[in-house]
Design a protein around this motif. Structure first.
Motif, PDB file in Angstrom:
ATOM      1  N   LEU A 194       0.709  -1.267  -0.024  1.00 13.74           N
ATOM      2  CA  LEU A 194      -0.018  -0.140   0.126  1.00 13.74           C
ATOM      3  C   LEU A 194       0.851   1.192   0.106  1.00 13.74           C
ATOM      4  CD1 LEU A 194      -2.917   1.336   0.031  1.00 13.74           C
ATOM      5  CD2 LEU A 194      -2.721   0.960   2.506  1.00 13.74           C
ATOM      6  N   ASN A 195       1.840   1.238   0.753  1.00 10.54           N
ATOM      7  CA  ASN A 195       2.870   2.355   0.658  1.00 10.54           C
ATOM      8  C   ASN A 195       3.513   2.647  -0.567  1.00 10.54           C
ATOM      9  OD1 ASN A 195       2.370   3.101   3.363  1.00 10.54           O
ATOM     10  ND2 ASN A 195       4.162   1.813   4.198  1.00 10.54           N
ATOM     11  N   LEU A 196       4.113   1.586  -1.202  1.00  8.96           N
ATOM     12  CA  LEU A 196       4.691   1.518  -2.410  1.00  8.96           C
ATOM     13  C   LEU A 196       3.708   2.058  -3.512  1.00  8.96           C
ATOM     14  CD1 LEU A 196       6.895   0.910  -4.440  1.00  8.96           C
ATOM     15  CD2 LEU A 196       5.975  -1.197  -4.754  1.00  8.96           C
ATOM     16  N   THR A 197       2.383   1.698  -3.311  1.00 11.71           N
ATOM     17  CA  THR A 197       1.389   2.091  -4.211  1.00 11.71           C
ATOM     18  C   THR A 197       1.010   3.879  -4.175  1.00 11.71           C
ATOM     19  OG1 THR A 197       0.420   0.071  -4.626  1.00 11.71           O
ATOM     20  CG2 THR A 197      -1.003   1.608  -5.101  1.00 11.71           C
ATOM     21  N   MET A 198       0.970   4.120  -2.946  1.00  7.23           N
ATOM     22  CA  MET A 198       0.875   5.589  -2.634  1.00  7.23           C
ATOM     23  C   MET A 198       1.924   6.327  -2.957  1.00  7.23           C
ATOM     24  SD  MET A 198      -1.298   5.558   0.903  1.00  7.23           S
ATOM     25  CE  MET A 198      -1.228   7.132   1.188  1.00  7.23           C
ATOM     26  N   LEU A 199       3.248   5.764  -2.683  1.00  5.79           N
ATOM     27  CA  LEU A 199       4.206   6.614  -3.258  1.00  5.79           C
ATOM     28  C   LEU A 199       4.387   6.697  -4.833  1.00  5.79           C
ATOM     29  CD1 LEU A 199       7.094   7.783  -2.452  1.00  5.79           C
ATOM     30  CD2 LEU A 199       8.150   5.582  -2.561  1.00  5.79           C
ATOM     31  N   LEU A 200       4.063   5.557  -5.422  1.00  7.50           N
ATOM     32  CA  LEU A 200       3.840   5.614  -7.067  1.00  7.50           C
ATOM     33  C   LEU A 200       2.990   6.821  -7.447  1.00  7.50           C
ATOM     34  CD1 LEU A 200       4.482   1.916  -7.798  1.00  7.50           C
ATOM     35  CD2 LEU A 200       6.030   3.838  -8.298  1.00  7.50           C
ATOM     36  N   CYS A 201       1.650   6.587  -6.883  1.00 12.38           N
ATOM     37  CA  CYS A 201       0.743   7.597  -7.240  1.00 12.38           C
ATOM     38  C   CYS A 201       1.046   9.199  -6.975  1.00 12.38           C
ATOM     39  CB  CYS A 201      -0.771   7.196  -6.675  1.00 12.38           C
ATOM     40  SG  CYS A 201      -1.305   5.658  -7.266  1.00 12.38           S
ATOM     41  N   ALA A 202       1.705   9.295  -5.907  1.00 14.96           N
ATOM     42  CA  ALA A 202       1.901  10.669  -5.537  1.00 14.96           C
ATOM     43  C   ALA A 202       3.225  11.000  -6.485  1.00 14.96           C
ATOM     44  CB  ALA A 202       2.404  10.670  -4.161  1.00 14.96           C
ATOM     45  N   SER A 203       3.926  10.124  -6.616  1.00 11.62           N
ATOM     46  CA  SER A 203       5.053  10.703  -7.876  1.00 11.62           C
ATOM     47  C   SER A 203       4.874  11.099  -9.012  1.00 11.62           C
ATOM     48  CB  SER A 203       6.219   9.589  -7.694  1.00 11.62           C
ATOM     49  OG  SER A 203       5.834   8.608  -8.151  1.00 11.62           O
ATOM     50  N   LEU A 204       3.764  10.133  -9.662  1.00 14.93           N
ATOM     51  CA  LEU A 204       3.200  10.280 -10.864  1.00 14.93           C
ATOM     52  C   LEU A 204       2.351  11.597 -10.897  1.00 14.93           C
ATOM     53  CD1 LEU A 204       2.251   6.875 -12.098  1.00 14.93           C
ATOM     54  CD2 LEU A 204       4.047   8.185 -13.056  1.00 14.93           C
ATOM     55  N   GLY A 205       1.674  11.825  -9.861  1.00 18.91           N
ATOM     56  CA  GLY A 205       0.721  13.257  -9.829  1.00 18.91           C
ATOM     57  C   GLY A 205       1.629  14.358  -9.803  1.00 18.91           C
ATOM     58  N   SER A 206       2.572  14.069  -9.079  1.00 17.40           N
ATOM     59  CA  SER A 206       3.508  15.503  -8.961  1.00 17.40           C
ATOM     60  C   SER A 206       4.051  15.633 -10.104  1.00 17.40           C
ATOM     61  CB  SER A 206       4.496  15.243  -7.815  1.00 17.40           C
ATOM     62  OG  SER A 206       5.467  14.367  -7.921  1.00 17.40           O
ATOM     63  N   MET A 207       4.487  14.774 -10.975  1.00 15.56           N
ATOM     64  CA  MET A 207       5.171  14.797 -12.307  1.00 15.56           C
ATOM     65  C   MET A 207       4.274  15.642 -13.201  1.00 15.56           C
ATOM     66  SD  MET A 207       8.101  11.853 -13.247  1.00 15.56           S
ATOM     67  CE  MET A 207       6.888  10.664 -13.247  1.00 15.56           C
ATOM     68  N   ALA A 208       2.876  15.102 -13.156  1.00 13.75           N
ATOM     69  CA  ALA A 208       2.053  15.519 -14.122  1.00 13.75           C
ATOM     70  C   ALA A 208       1.587  17.004 -13.730  1.00 13.75           C
ATOM     71  CB  ALA A 208       0.687  14.671 -14.024  1.00 13.75           C
ATOM     72  N   PHE A 209       1.643  17.264 -12.294  1.00 15.69           N
ATOM     73  CA  PHE A 209       1.396  18.609 -12.014  1.00 15.69           C
ATOM     74  C   PHE A 209       2.538  19.594 -12.606  1.00 15.69           C
ATOM     75  CE2 PHE A 209       1.627  22.191  -8.689  1.00 15.69           C
ATOM     76  CZ  PHE A 209       0.350  22.443  -9.058  1.00 15.69           C
ATOM     77  N   GLY A 210       3.695  19.039 -12.337  1.00 18.79           N
ATOM     78  CA  GLY A 210       4.785  19.773 -12.864  1.00 18.79           C
ATOM     79  C   GLY A 210       4.726  20.094 -14.181  1.00 18.79           C
ATOM     80  N   VAL A 211       4.261  19.179 -15.037  1.00 20.39           N
ATOM     81  CA  VAL A 211       4.585  19.180 -16.337  1.00 20.39           C
ATOM     82  C   VAL A 211       3.405  20.383 -17.006  1.00 20.39           C
ATOM     83  CG1 VAL A 211       4.006  18.005 -18.635  1.00 20.39           C
ATOM     84  CG2 VAL A 211       5.545  17.273 -16.924  1.00 20.39           C
ATOM     85  N   LEU A 212       2.169  20.510 -16.192  1.00 16.28           N
ATOM     86  CA  LEU A 212       1.047  21.073 -16.578  1.00 16.28           C
ATOM     87  C   LEU A 212       1.481  22.551 -16.160  1.00 16.28           C
ATOM     88  CD1 LEU A 212      -2.027  18.735 -15.461  1.00 16.28           C
ATOM     89  CD2 LEU A 212      -0.977  19.764 -18.029  1.00 16.28           C
ATOM     90  N   VAL A 213       2.146  22.704 -15.047  1.00 17.63           N
ATOM     91  CA  VAL A 213       2.485  24.147 -14.480  1.00 17.63           C
ATOM     92  C   VAL A 213       3.552  24.767 -15.630  1.00 17.63           C
ATOM     93  CG1 VAL A 213       3.622  25.413 -12.708  1.00 17.63           C
ATOM     94  CG2 VAL A 213       1.865  23.774 -12.282  1.00 17.63           C
ATOM     95  N   ALA A 214       4.505  23.744 -16.004  1.00 19.23           N
ATOM     96  CA  ALA A 214       5.813  24.447 -16.785  1.00 19.23           C
ATOM     97  C   ALA A 214       4.808  24.633 -18.035  1.00 19.23           C
ATOM     98  CB  ALA A 214       6.663  23.451 -17.122  1.00 19.23           C
TER      99      ALA A 214
END
Length: 55
Positions: A5-25
């Motif tokens: 569960l921790n691994l899944t949450m970590l992967l989702c958080a990292s993908l979400g932050s990358m997507a947010f960063g790309v959209l902001v850029a």
């Protein structure tokens, strides 16, 4: 089970932050290029009416 569960949450958080960063850029670059685009200026055109000389 908690580790999975921790691994899944970590992967989702990292993908979400990358997507947010790309959209902001993307938004920052769109704004920057919109500000650099030359503005269309309409030249002042004086219109005058003339009558045709008919022979």
């Amino acid at each position: 089970m908690a580790d999975l569960l921790n691994l899944t949450m970590l992967l989702c958080a990292s993908l979400g932050s990358m997507a947010f960063g790309v959209l902001v850029a993307y938004g920052i670059f769109r704004l920057g290029f919109a500000l650099m685009r030359p503005h269309k200026s309409q030249p002042a055109v004086k219109t005058s009416t003339e009558t045709a000389n008919v022979v």
